[in-house]
Design a protein around this motif. Structure first.
Motif, PDB file in Angstrom:
ATOM      1  N   PRO A 193       0.698  -1.173  -0.159  1.00 52.22           N
ATOM      2  CA  PRO A 193       0.006  -0.136  -0.003  1.00 52.22           C
ATOM      3  C   PRO A 193       0.904   1.327   0.091  1.00 52.22           C
ATOM      4  O   PRO A 193       2.123   0.999   0.198  1.00 52.22           O
ATOM      5  CB  PRO A 193      -0.823  -0.259   1.335  1.00 52.22           C
ATOM      6  CG  PRO A 193       0.225  -0.823   2.172  1.00 52.22           C
ATOM      7  CD  PRO A 193       0.835  -1.947   1.147  1.00 52.22           C
ATOM      8  N   THR A 194       0.147   2.339  -0.530  1.00 51.99           N
ATOM      9  CA  THR A 194       0.906   3.630  -0.228  1.00 51.99           C
ATOM     10  C   THR A 194       0.787   4.200   1.145  1.00 51.99           C
ATOM     11  O   THR A 194       1.646   5.204   1.540  1.00 51.99           O
ATOM     12  CB  THR A 194       0.387   4.520  -1.523  1.00 51.99           C
ATOM     13  OG1 THR A 194      -1.084   4.933  -0.878  1.00 51.99           O
ATOM     14  CG2 THR A 194       0.494   4.107  -2.881  1.00 51.99           C
ATOM     15  N   ALA A 195       0.081   3.732   1.855  1.00 51.34           N
ATOM     16  CA  ALA A 195      -0.117   4.289   3.334  1.00 51.34           C
ATOM     17  C   ALA A 195      -0.341   3.148   4.498  1.00 51.34           C
ATOM     18  O   ALA A 195      -1.379   2.332   4.083  1.00 51.34           O
ATOM     19  CB  ALA A 195      -1.276   5.636   3.328  1.00 51.34           C
ATOM     20  N   VAL A 196      -0.215   3.483   5.778  1.00 53.45           N
ATOM     21  CA  VAL A 196      -0.229   2.667   6.515  1.00 53.45           C
ATOM     22  C   VAL A 196      -1.183   3.315   7.737  1.00 53.45           C
ATOM     23  O   VAL A 196      -0.672   4.570   8.203  1.00 53.45           O
ATOM     24  CB  VAL A 196       0.657   1.830   7.174  1.00 53.45           C
ATOM     25  CG1 VAL A 196       0.215   0.950   8.332  1.00 53.45           C
ATOM     26  CG2 VAL A 196       1.341   0.935   5.936  1.00 53.45           C
ATOM     27  N   PHE A 197      -2.249   3.149   8.302  1.00 51.22           N
ATOM     28  CA  PHE A 197      -2.880   3.483   9.488  1.00 51.22           C
ATOM     29  C   PHE A 197      -2.483   2.495  10.507  1.00 51.22           C
ATOM     30  O   PHE A 197      -2.874   1.524  10.656  1.00 51.22           O
ATOM     31  CB  PHE A 197      -4.197   3.669   9.419  1.00 51.22           C
ATOM     32  CG  PHE A 197      -5.098   4.029  10.806  1.00 51.22           C
ATOM     33  CD1 PHE A 197      -4.475   4.695  11.482  1.00 51.22           C
ATOM     34  CD2 PHE A 197      -6.432   3.561  10.903  1.00 51.22           C
ATOM     35  CE1 PHE A 197      -5.180   4.721  12.895  1.00 51.22           C
ATOM     36  CE2 PHE A 197      -6.927   3.765  12.010  1.00 51.22           C
ATOM     37  CZ  PHE A 197      -6.323   4.657  13.005  1.00 51.22           C
ATOM     38  N   ALA A 198      -1.372   2.965  11.711  1.00 44.13           N
ATOM     39  CA  ALA A 198      -1.105   2.406  12.731  1.00 44.13           C
ATOM     40  C   ALA A 198      -2.204   2.405  13.760  1.00 44.13           C
ATOM     41  O   ALA A 198      -2.029   3.629  14.217  1.00 44.13           O
ATOM     42  CB  ALA A 198       0.287   2.483  13.031  1.00 44.13           C
ATOM     43  N   CYS A 199      -3.000   1.510  14.513  1.00 40.29           N
ATOM     44  CA  CYS A 199      -3.795   2.137  15.854  1.00 40.29           C
ATOM     45  C   CYS A 199      -3.302   2.510  16.743  1.00 40.29           C
ATOM     46  O   CYS A 199      -4.007   2.287  17.794  1.00 40.29           O
ATOM     47  CB  CYS A 199      -4.786   0.654  15.607  1.00 40.29           C
ATOM     48  SG  CYS A 199      -5.940   0.670  14.172  1.00 40.29           S
ATOM     49  N   SER A 200      -2.031   2.512  16.899  1.00 42.00           N
ATOM     50  CA  SER A 200      -1.424   3.089  18.096  1.00 42.00           C
ATOM     51  C   SER A 200       0.055   3.592  17.883  1.00 42.00           C
ATOM     52  O   SER A 200       0.512   3.093  16.502  1.00 42.00           O
ATOM     53  CB  SER A 200      -1.140   2.169  19.285  1.00 42.00           C
ATOM     54  OG  SER A 200      -0.122   1.351  19.029  1.00 42.00           O
ATOM     55  N   ASP A 201       0.319   4.678  18.413  1.00 40.29           N
ATOM     56  CA  ASP A 201       1.847   5.012  18.176  1.00 40.29           C
ATOM     57  C   ASP A 201       2.821   3.902  18.379  1.00 40.29           C
ATOM     58  O   ASP A 201       3.952   4.139  17.460  1.00 40.29           O
ATOM     59  CB  ASP A 201       2.273   6.335  18.943  1.00 40.29           C
ATOM     60  CG  ASP A 201       1.255   7.485  18.355  1.00 40.29           C
ATOM     61  OD1 ASP A 201       0.693   7.766  17.471  1.00 40.29           O
ATOM     62  OD2 ASP A 201       1.296   8.566  19.309  1.00 40.29           O
ATOM     63  N   THR A 202       2.428   3.176  19.355  1.00 35.34           N
ATOM     64  CA  THR A 202       3.659   2.138  19.482  1.00 35.34           C
ATOM     65  C   THR A 202       3.680   1.245  18.058  1.00 35.34           C
ATOM     66  O   THR A 202       4.811   0.832  17.793  1.00 35.34           O
ATOM     67  CB  THR A 202       3.529   1.398  20.745  1.00 35.34           C
ATOM     68  OG1 THR A 202       1.978   0.928  20.680  1.00 35.34           O
ATOM     69  CG2 THR A 202       3.583   2.189  22.020  1.00 35.34           C
ATOM     70  N   ILE A 203       2.605   1.094  17.497  1.00 39.52           N
ATOM     71  CA  ILE A 203       2.747  -0.005  16.443  1.00 39.52           C
ATOM     72  C   ILE A 203       3.238   1.166  15.310  1.00 39.52           C
ATOM     73  O   ILE A 203       4.172   0.147  14.437  1.00 39.52           O
ATOM     74  CB  ILE A 203       1.123  -0.265  15.906  1.00 39.52           C
ATOM     75  CG1 ILE A 203       0.434  -1.030  16.863  1.00 39.52           C
ATOM     76  CG2 ILE A 203       0.942  -0.624  14.439  1.00 39.52           C
ATOM     77  CD1 ILE A 203      -0.830  -1.369  16.548  1.00 39.52           C
TER      78      ILE A 203
END
Length: 333
Positions: A237-247
């Motif tokens: 993908p061109t972008a990633v939504f990480a569901c926490s800043d630690t992720i």
């Protein structure tokens, strides 16, 4: 160790008069008060916290259960709770599971045995039958998401909206190939953020691809494992939504290991706005959770519950907001 009787004997007054002065109850003349306080100072008298707690049936202590204290998000919330406990002259006992979920019942019982005046519960796992049977005769405030219905005040953040804002931000920057790395989907918090992600994609008529929905854990290693799975899934993908800043920190690590530049090759957005987020390279675009407000409201709500146990329970919803930094790049159209 000096006692009130010692003070009364030396000051030549009754013990009840000394008690009125020390506890600031009842009327005592200024001259008498000054005389008694002079003896108090000379004897270096310190009131017995234990005796006072037994008398008023309060220990001026709160208990707090958290999933883990090594996660910066929890650590920052705990810091806020401690700050507001100090402001109200309360002590705080923190109990952390630190990854050992089997200690849940034991830790709660330990806090109760410490005779805390109330409990702050910040725990989002739903696997334990004990939670469904939890019936503690203590004032409680649930912080963040809790997996089962309890008769307690609740303070939580609109996670679905936050995830929606994160995904919408990426879409508005021209991204159509957007992946998500979630926490454990047994947790309502992870489910809520996944729903917000899907809602934004659906609104913009973008396909939801199963191979771009990666279930992991809300910690650094969860980000590492999740990003590795994503790179193995095929088309990147061109972008990633990480569901926490630690992720997100784990995503940064794996991107660097694979020669990917952020945001030139991969845009990343996180969630929580922990202090570390602004010091990453590049600084992390993220969804801000009002952690200080959460801590403040939790303590104040619990103290109100302690003082008024018959008051109707309430739910307080905190609103997240987008913090724009440099980890997201607009795609050329």
């Amino acid at each position: 160790m000096a006692t009130m009787k010692d003070i009364a004997r030396i000051a030549q007054v009754s013990t009840s008069t000394v008690s009125h002065v020390i506890n600031n109850t009842g009327y005592v003349s200024d001259a008498m008060r000054e005389r008694i306080m002079k003896v108090v100072k000379e004897l270096n008298y310190r009131p017995s916290v234990l005796a006072r707690s037994l008398k008023i049936k309060q220990t001026k202590t709160l208990g707090m259960l958290v999933t883990a204290t090594n996660n910066p998000f929890f650590a920052e919330v705990v810091s806020g709770v401690e700050q507001y406990c100090n402001q109200h002259d309360y002590n705080l006992i923190i109990s952390s599971l630190d990854g050992n979920e089997d200690r849940l019942e034991q830790n709660i019982q330990t806090l109760i045995q410490k005779q805390v005046d109330g409990l702050l519960l910040m725990y989002s796992d739903s696997r334990h039958s004990f939670l469904k049977q939890l019936d503690v005769a203590l004032p409680m405030v649930i912080m963040d998401w809790w997996p089962t219905a309890l008769s307690a005040d609740k303070i939580y953040e609109n996670s679905e909206l936050g995830a929606y804002l994160a995904t919408k931000c990426l879409i508005e920057q021209g991204h159509k190939a957007i992946a998500i790395i979630t926490g454990n989907l047994n947790k309502s918090l992870a489910q809520n953020r996944l729903q917000g992600y899907k809602k934004a994609l659906n609104e913009h008529q973008l396909a939801i691809r199963d191979e771009w929905i990666i279930e992991s854990h809300f910690d650094f290693e969860g980000g590492v494992e999740g990003m590795k799975k994503l790179l193995q899934a095929g088309k990147r993908p061109t972008a990633v939504f990480a569901c926490s800043d630690t992720i997100a920190v784990g995503v940064y690590q794996v991107a660097w290991q694979n020669g990917l530049r952020i945001p030139q090759d991969l845009s990343v957005i996180g969630y929580d706005d922990i202090t570390l987020a602004q010091y990453l390279a590049p600084p992390l675009t993220t969804i801000h959770q009002p952690k200080a407000e959460l801590g403040k409201l939790a303590v104040e709500t619990l103290l109100k519950r302690i003082n008024n146990p018959e008051k109707t329970v309430q739910s307080i919803l905190l609103e997240p907001k987008l913090i724009w930094r440099d980890s997201v790049q607009a795609l050329r159209k």
